[in-house]
Design a protein around this motif. Structure first.
Motif, short mmCIF file in Angstrom:
data_model
loop_
_atom_site.label_atom_id
_atom_site.label_comp_id
_atom_site.label_asym_id
_atom_site.label_seq_id
_atom_site.Cartn_x
_atom_site.Cartn_y
_atom_site.Cartn_z
N GLY A 77 0.83 -1.21 0.00
CA GLY A 77 0.00 0.00 0.00
C GLY A 77 0.86 1.26 0.00
N ALA A 78 1.93 1.24 0.83
CA ALA A 78 2.81 2.41 0.91
C ALA A 78 3.53 2.63 -0.42
N LEU A 79 3.91 1.51 -1.06
CA LEU A 79 4.62 1.64 -2.36
C LEU A 79 3.68 2.21 -3.43
N ILE A 80 2.43 1.74 -3.43
CA ILE A 80 1.46 2.26 -4.41
C ILE A 80 1.27 3.76 -4.17
N PHE A 81 1.13 4.13 -2.89
CA PHE A 81 0.95 5.54 -2.56
C PHE A 81 2.16 6.36 -3.02
N LEU A 82 3.36 5.83 -2.75
CA LEU A 82 4.59 6.55 -3.14
C LEU A 82 4.65 6.73 -4.67
N MET A 83 4.30 5.66 -5.39
CA MET A 83 4.37 5.71 -6.86
C MET A 83 3.38 6.75 -7.40
N ALA A 84 2.14 6.72 -6.87
CA ALA A 84 1.12 7.68 -7.33
C ALA A 84 1.51 9.10 -6.94
N PHE A 85 2.04 9.25 -5.71
CA PHE A 85 2.43 10.59 -5.25
C PHE A 85 3.55 11.15 -6.14
N LEU A 86 4.57 10.32 -6.41
CA LEU A 86 5.69 10.81 -7.23
C LEU A 86 5.21 11.23 -8.61
N PHE A 87 4.33 10.41 -9.20
CA PHE A 87 3.80 10.73 -10.54
C PHE A 87 3.07 12.07 -10.52
N LEU A 88 2.13 12.22 -9.56
CA LEU A 88 1.33 13.45 -9.54
C LEU A 88 2.18 14.67 -9.15
N PHE A 89 3.07 14.47 -8.16
CA PHE A 89 3.92 15.58 -7.71
C PHE A 89 4.81 16.07 -8.86
N LEU A 90 5.51 15.13 -9.50
CA LEU A 90 6.41 15.53 -10.59
C LEU A 90 5.61 16.06 -11.78
N GLY A 91 4.48 15.41 -12.05
CA GLY A 91 3.64 15.84 -13.18
C GLY A 91 3.16 17.27 -13.00
N TYR A 92 2.65 17.57 -11.80
CA TYR A 92 2.13 18.93 -11.57
C TYR A 92 3.25 19.95 -11.38
N LEU A 93 4.46 19.45 -11.16
CA LEU A 93 5.60 20.37 -11.08
C LEU A 93 6.03 20.80 -12.49
N GLY A 94 5.61 20.02 -13.50
CA GLY A 94 5.94 20.40 -14.87
C GLY A 94 6.80 19.39 -15.60
N VAL A 95 7.05 18.23 -14.98
CA VAL A 95 7.78 17.16 -15.70
C VAL A 95 6.80 16.52 -16.67
N PRO A 96 7.22 16.25 -17.94
CA PRO A 96 6.29 15.61 -18.87
C PRO A 96 5.67 14.34 -18.28
N VAL A 97 4.39 14.11 -18.59
CA VAL A 97 3.63 13.00 -17.99
C VAL A 97 4.39 11.66 -18.11
N ALA A 98 4.91 11.38 -19.33
CA ALA A 98 5.57 10.09 -19.54
C ALA A 98 6.77 9.94 -18.61
N PHE A 99 7.56 10.99 -18.46
CA PHE A 99 8.75 10.90 -17.61
C PHE A 99 8.37 10.86 -16.13
N ALA A 100 7.30 11.56 -15.76
CA ALA A 100 6.84 11.53 -14.37
C ALA A 100 6.38 10.11 -14.01
N LEU A 101 5.69 9.46 -14.96
CA LEU A 101 5.24 8.07 -14.72
C LEU A 101 6.43 7.14 -14.56
N ILE A 102 7.40 7.27 -15.49
CA ILE A 102 8.57 6.37 -15.45
C ILE A 102 9.35 6.61 -14.15
N ALA A 103 9.51 7.88 -13.77
CA ALA A 103 10.27 8.18 -12.55
C ALA A 103 9.61 7.50 -11.34
#
Lengths: 146, 445
Positions: free
Chosen positions: B4-30
């Motif tokens: 559960g914590a890993l899923i949360f971390l993965m979703a948080f990193l994607f949304l955080f980086l995505g809304y910071l302005g990292v392209p969606v594809a790279f935010a997902l991969i990160a």
């Protein structure tokens, strides 16, 4: 950009040839492999070109709403993230490429590595374009996403 | 670390980086790469998952449908379809607002993406609407809402991606999208008629004028016939139908209607080559994300929550999924959303015996609605940028239009027999029907 055009033209022609040869009752089975090669390379080369032109899909760039040093810091951070991902694509993509020699594509029996190579290649191009953006952005400011 | 914590971390990193302005594809991969390093999974296998995500023959249809839209727009063939829409509906209350909706229905039959629709409408009808005194916020809201029909009326890129990743008949999804597409279109026309500005109503066109406009638009309007005719006759796959449509435009439509455009063709081919890579790299990244999510048993947990709340009632399950996708569609793009959440959709579709085409159409209609909802309503963002109005104002103008989409979603959920009527009659195998072994016709479950 030119390579993107070559890729899309390439797989458009091969799909047309695929339909025509099938209609003639003499399908060329290898055409599907050529089509997928153009398609996969087109995706990864296009990704690198889109990185250079800031044409990717963006959620919402918080950095866009900022100015001055804070904006610069966000833009640099974003590009460092892209650079880190590109680095992973190069290294882990290379390991994956080596692994690809153990699988073959049918019917030509070409190693799957020939397609896997597109990932580290994309990583190299993305890294180069990101470094270019960092240098130019540091000197002249960053362009807005397209 | 717990799953559960890993899923949360993965979703948080994607949304955080995505809304910071990292392209969606790279935010997902990160997000995926960071979380993978906490699991026994090797990082090179994430690259394999990215590759597998796009090594799907059906996805070849995506660049072809983008190319069809791009060529038709760039060659300025769309002006003829606008003339036809004006001749058909320009005299009704709402004037150009009605023309926008009718044109979108026609254009949706050619282009599979809302982005092309928004660009064409904003450039061609946007300035005229402004001149005639329509509120710019209303123009942006209407254009964005009408453009969502491109994802419902075939060919639809969302349907291609859904079908290719969920192993659902793309032809069935195309046909299933027609009724919800028409419901949205008719809903927008009713809204413009009763609640929109009166606009400048033109005089009613004579039969001769309508006939002339139809003649002018006949060449581009053959494209939907080629695409759906080829698929329904079983002669072409959706990918091949796309390429035949491209060949028709290159060898028939452009030489007949805009010969001068051929000089710009190489540039537009290169541009489309670049454009198709953007959704596809996002598909590749989202596939890796979805795979990791499945590895961490995320879909099993979420589908467990939904089935424990809804039981085996298919309508309740679909309503809860719609709620989930309305929230998801507010924050991320439709294509990664489809791929990331596909394992959950498949789980629930099987558990409740919902027809996969019906479920697909419900999800696509919901995600099409997400294109106009804040904060990530990409169609509304584009339309407000093109029309030159603040996103917030366009968003307020679009709120009343949400009713049309809620009605379309509820209609799609509660009237499966109407939504599936076309696929059942034109492509019976797509909805699970099989040939009657002891007589003519099909037997449907």
């Amino acid at each position: 950009m030119v390579l993107c055009g070559v890729a899309i033209t390439g797989f458009t022609v091969t799909v047309i040839c695929d339909i025509v040869t099938r209609m003639l009752g003499r399908p060329w089975l290898w055409l599907q492999e050529v089509t997928m090669t153009f398609f996969i390379y087109g995706v990864f080369i296009g990704t690198a070109a889109a990185t250079r032109r800031n044409d990717h899909l963006y959620l919402a760039a918080l950095a866009e709403a900022m100015t001055g040093r804070r904006r610069l810091a966000f833009e640099v951070f974003n590009r460092l993230v892209v650079l880190a991902v590109a680095g992973c694509m190069i290294w882990y993509g290379y390991l994956n490429f080596l692994d690809g020699f153990r699988s073959l594509r049918m019917p030509s029996m070409t190693p799957l590595a020939s397609l896997y190579a597109a990932i580290p290649l994309c990583g190299i191009l993305v890294a180069l374009f990101t470094i270019e953006q960092l240098v130019n952005g540091w000197k002249h400011g960053f362009a807005e996403p397209g | 670390m717990a799953n559960g914590a890993l899923i949360f971390l993965m979703a948080f990193l994607f949304l955080f980086l995505g809304y910071l302005g990292v392209p969606v594809a790279f935010a997902l991969i990160a997000g995926v790469l960071v979380v993978t390093s906490f699991t026994p999974v090797g990082l090179p296998s994430i690259m394999t998952q990215m590759f597998n995500g796009i090594d799907v023959e059906a996805l070849l249809a995506v660049p072809f449908f983008l190319l069809v839209g791009e060529l038709m727009t760039a060659a300025n063939v769309t002006a003829r379809m606008i003339t036809l829409s004006q001749a058909l509906i320009g005299h009704v209350r709402g004037g150009l607002a009605q023309v926008v909706t009718v044109f979108s229905m026609f254009f949706a039959g050619i282009s599979g993406s809302s982005a092309a629709d928004v660009a064409v409408l904003s450039r061609s009808l946007g300035p005229d609407m402004k001149r005639e005194g329509y509120n710019p916020a209303f123009i942006a809201a209407l254009i964005a809402s009408a453009s969502t029909m491109a994802n419902l009326i075939p060919p639809s890129i969302m349907a291609v991606v859904y079908g290719a990743t969920g192993n659902v008949s793309i032809g069935g999804l195309f046909l299933g999208g027609v009724v919800p597409g028409l419901v949205v279109g008719i809903g927008l026309m009713i809204y413009s008629h009763f609640f929109g500005p009166i606009g400048v109503m033109r005089r009613r066109s004579s039969f001769g004028e309508v006939g002339e406009a139809m003649k002018g638009a006949a060449v581009p309007l053959v494209i939907p016939v080629i695409i759906m005719g080829g698929i329904l006759s079983g002669f072409f796959t959706p990918t091949e139908a796309g390429v035949v449509a491209v060949a028709y435009i290159l060898f028939v439509a452009i030489p007949l209607l805009n010969r001068g455009y051929l000089r710009r063709l190489p540039h537009d081919m290169a541009m489309t080559g670049l454009l198709y890579s953007i959704p596809l790299i996002t598909i590749a990244a989202a596939s890796a994300f979805g795979w990791m999510l499945a590895y961490l048993r995320g879909p099993a947990v979420v589908s467990g929550w939904i089935t424990s709340a809804a039981g085996n009632d298919p309508f309740m399950v679909m309503l809860l999924l719609v709620g989930l996708f309305i929230i998801v569609g507010d924050f991320i793009d439709a294509i990664p959303a489809i791929i990331i959440f596909m394992p959950i959709i498949v789980d629930l579709t099987q558990a409740t015996s919902i027809n996969p085409v019906h479920m697909g159409v419900v999800i696509i209609v919901t995600l099409a609605f997400g294109l106009i909802t804040p904060p990530y309503g990409i169609a509304l963002l584009m339309a407000s940028k093109f029309i030159g109005v603040r996103f917030g104002q366009a968003m307020f103008a679009s709120f009343p239009i949400y009713i049309v989409f809620f009605a379309a979603i509820l209609f799609t959920i509660f009237f499966p027999e109407i939504v599936l009527w076309l696929p059942k009659h034109l492509l019976p195998e797509s909805v699970g029907c099989f040939r009657n072994p002891s007589g003519p016709g099909y037997i449907c479950p």
